[in-house]
Design a protein around this motif. Structure first.
Motif, mmCIF file in Angstrom:
data_model
loop_
_atom_site.group_PDB
_atom_site.id
_atom_site.type_symbol
_atom_site.label_atom_id
_atom_site.label_comp_id
_atom_site.label_asym_id
_atom_site.label_seq_id
_atom_site.Cartn_x
_atom_site.Cartn_y
_atom_site.Cartn_z
ATOM 1 N N UNK A 1 1.117 -1.420 -0.093
ATOM 2 C CA UNK A 1 -0.111 -0.001 0.088
ATOM 3 C C UNK A 1 0.932 1.237 0.084
ATOM 4 N N UNK A 2 2.112 1.072 0.497
ATOM 5 C CA UNK A 2 2.982 2.310 0.181
ATOM 6 C C UNK A 2 3.376 2.873 -1.238
ATOM 7 N N UNK A 3 3.067 3.768 -1.616
ATOM 8 C CA UNK A 3 3.060 4.271 -3.050
ATOM 9 C C UNK A 3 4.635 4.066 -3.746
ATOM 10 N N UNK A 4 5.613 4.148 -2.771
ATOM 11 C CA UNK A 4 7.045 3.979 -3.066
ATOM 12 C C UNK A 4 7.136 2.831 -4.061
ATOM 13 N N UNK A 5 6.556 1.582 -3.326
ATOM 14 C CA UNK A 5 6.794 0.312 -4.071
ATOM 15 C C UNK A 5 6.225 0.205 -5.353
ATOM 16 N N UNK A 6 5.332 0.353 -5.661
ATOM 17 C CA UNK A 6 4.594 0.557 -7.059
ATOM 18 C C UNK A 6 5.640 1.058 -8.346
ATOM 19 N N UNK A 7 6.189 2.393 -7.719
ATOM 20 C CA UNK A 7 7.022 3.007 -8.548
ATOM 21 C C UNK A 7 8.277 2.247 -8.988
ATOM 22 N N UNK A 8 8.814 1.628 -7.708
ATOM 23 C CA UNK A 8 9.847 0.638 -7.517
ATOM 24 C C UNK A 8 9.552 -0.490 -8.544
ATOM 25 N N UNK A 9 8.445 -0.929 -8.565
ATOM 26 C CA UNK A 9 8.229 -2.209 -9.396
ATOM 27 C C UNK A 9 8.191 -1.613 -11.069
ATOM 28 N N UNK A 10 7.522 -0.561 -11.067
ATOM 29 C CA UNK A 10 7.495 0.234 -12.630
ATOM 30 C C UNK A 10 9.059 0.465 -13.136
ATOM 31 N N UNK A 11 9.795 0.557 -12.299
ATOM 32 C CA UNK A 11 11.391 0.715 -12.760
ATOM 33 C C UNK A 11 12.046 -0.625 -13.156
ATOM 34 N N UNK A 12 11.595 -1.676 -12.395
ATOM 35 C CA UNK A 12 11.981 -3.087 -12.636
ATOM 36 C C UNK A 12 11.361 -3.390 -14.039
ATOM 37 N N UNK A 13 10.106 -3.046 -14.359
ATOM 38 C CA UNK A 13 9.436 -3.397 -15.614
ATOM 39 C C UNK A 13 10.095 -2.779 -16.504
ATOM 40 N N UNK A 14 10.427 -1.397 -16.613
ATOM 41 C CA UNK A 14 11.091 -0.766 -17.428
ATOM 42 C C UNK A 14 12.097 -1.587 -18.332
ATOM 43 N N UNK A 15 13.092 -1.999 -17.426
ATOM 44 C CA UNK A 15 14.284 -2.782 -18.020
ATOM 45 C C UNK A 15 13.887 -4.369 -18.311
ATOM 46 N N UNK A 16 13.175 -5.101 -17.497
ATOM 47 C CA UNK A 16 12.785 -6.545 -17.600
ATOM 48 C C UNK A 16 11.842 -6.955 -18.560
ATOM 49 N N UNK A 17 11.102 -6.043 -18.675
ATOM 50 C CA UNK A 17 9.840 -6.526 -19.631
ATOM 51 C C UNK A 17 10.186 -6.464 -21.181
ATOM 52 N N UNK A 18 11.109 -5.621 -21.519
ATOM 53 C CA UNK A 18 11.603 -5.878 -23.012
ATOM 54 C C UNK A 18 12.402 -6.933 -23.325
#
Length: 339
Positions: free
Chosen positions: A81-98
């Motif tokens: 529920x801490x908004x910091x961690x969804x942003x962290x996960x978005x950064x992981x996605x930026x690199x690993x999803x492609x």
């Protein structure tokens, strides 16, 4: 014969169907898909056209058998529920999803499950890497990840070759900076509401608070410090205690704590910043939407996530096999109306 279209209505399209449609071997299709072997432009075009025409999707299970990877990464966080961690996960996605990786997120702060239970469930799915953002993890849990031959990146702790790489932000400098800002504005009784003392971020931010006071020539008063939790409720509990001591400024260990503290201040009939200034840490989106807007330390969550993902990818692919690395990202003070 090149261009022959197989009958595909009775089942899922497989790599052999693509090879038949393109008039090439299965090996050639595999080379086009992997990009690891050169394939002539006309042949590549035929294969790519066949893939598009047939709607072919590579079988991830077959690929995993070849590479001995699951092409998945798990993120273990302390509070979804801490908004910091969804942003962290978005950064992981930026690199690993492609790169074709599937990312899962597990909340380690559920009352029904221990961190041990969460890790057991995560490791049973054999991810290639784990980003451990759960600040309450111990050597026991970290060693369990390493023993499973899963690559590990942590958000806190001391660098140790046996326990994987670390990415963090400069918590100590961030809090020292906000204390200095308040001192420059003339605030004298600067109190501090921190998160759980057992966690590395809380310890580093407490160190920053003391350093900021020292650099401003102010005396440290332990009565003006409360260790609660990195939550809105933690801010409420800390502010209720500290308002009795009449501080003129509250430094909060994160933005959620600051939100709870501002609730208490308004409930006491006081105003921010006229009666008491409030600052946060993280710079979540809501910080700018509060009234008054919250002065806070920008903690680059998305950039941290990207750095973690790059480190994991380096380990998974064998680009880096050497000693543990540590990357510390800078923070910056964002001054708004609350101070």
């Amino acid at each position: 014969m090149a261009g022959a279209v197989p009958r595909i209505g009775d089942g899922r399209v497989v790599i052999g169907d693509v090879a038949a449609a393109a008039g090439v071997s299965v090996t050639t299709v595999s080379h086009v898909l992997s990009g690891k072997r050169p394939v002539g432009a006309p042949t590549r075009a035929r294969v790519e056209n066949a893939i598009e025409m047939l709607g072919y999707q590579p079988n991830p299970s077959a690929r995993s058998m070849r590479t001995q990877r699951t092409e998945s990464v798990a993120i273990v966080i302390p509070d979804i529920t801490n908004p910091f961690f969804p942003l962290l996960a978005a950064g992981v996605q930026d690199v690993l999803h492609p790169e074709g990786y599937l990312i899962s997120i597990s909340d380690a702060d559920l009352p029904s499950r221990s961190l041990d239970d969460v890790l057991r469930q995560v490791l049973n799915r054999r991810p290639d890497g784990i980003l451990m953002a759960s600040y309450g993890s111990t050597g026991h849990e970290l060693n369990r990840i390493i023993a499973s031959n899963t690559h590990l990146v942590r958000l806190s702790g001391a660098p140790e070759d046996e326990l994987g790489d670390i990415v963090s932000s400069d918590d100590t400098a961030g809090v020292a900076g906000v204390v200095g800002h308040l001192a420059e504005r003339g605030y004298r009784r600067i109190a501090f509401i921190n998160g759980e003392q057992s966690t590395a971020p809380a310890r580093l931010r407490a160190e920053g608070y003391r350093r900021g006071l020292r650099e401003a020539g102010r005396r440290f008063d332990p009565a003006l410090v409360r260790a609660e939790s990195f939550t809105r409720a933690g801010g409420v509990a800390g502010a209720r205690r500290l308002l009795e001591l009449r501080p003129d400024a509250l430094v909060c260990g994160n933005d959620l704590i600051a939100v709870g503290a501002m609730d208490v201040i308004r409930g006491a009939g006081l105003t921010v910043p006229h009666d008491i200034a409030v600052t946060g840490y993280d710079d979540i989106e809501a910080a700018a939407l509060l009234s008054p807007a919250l002065t806070t330390v920008h903690n680059p969550a998305r950039e941290i996530g990207r750095a973690c993902a790059r480190m994991l990818l380096d380990r998974i692919t064998g680009v880096h096999t050497g000693p543990a690395r540590e990357e510390v990202l800078s923070t910056r003070l964002t001054v708004r109306d609350s101070s």
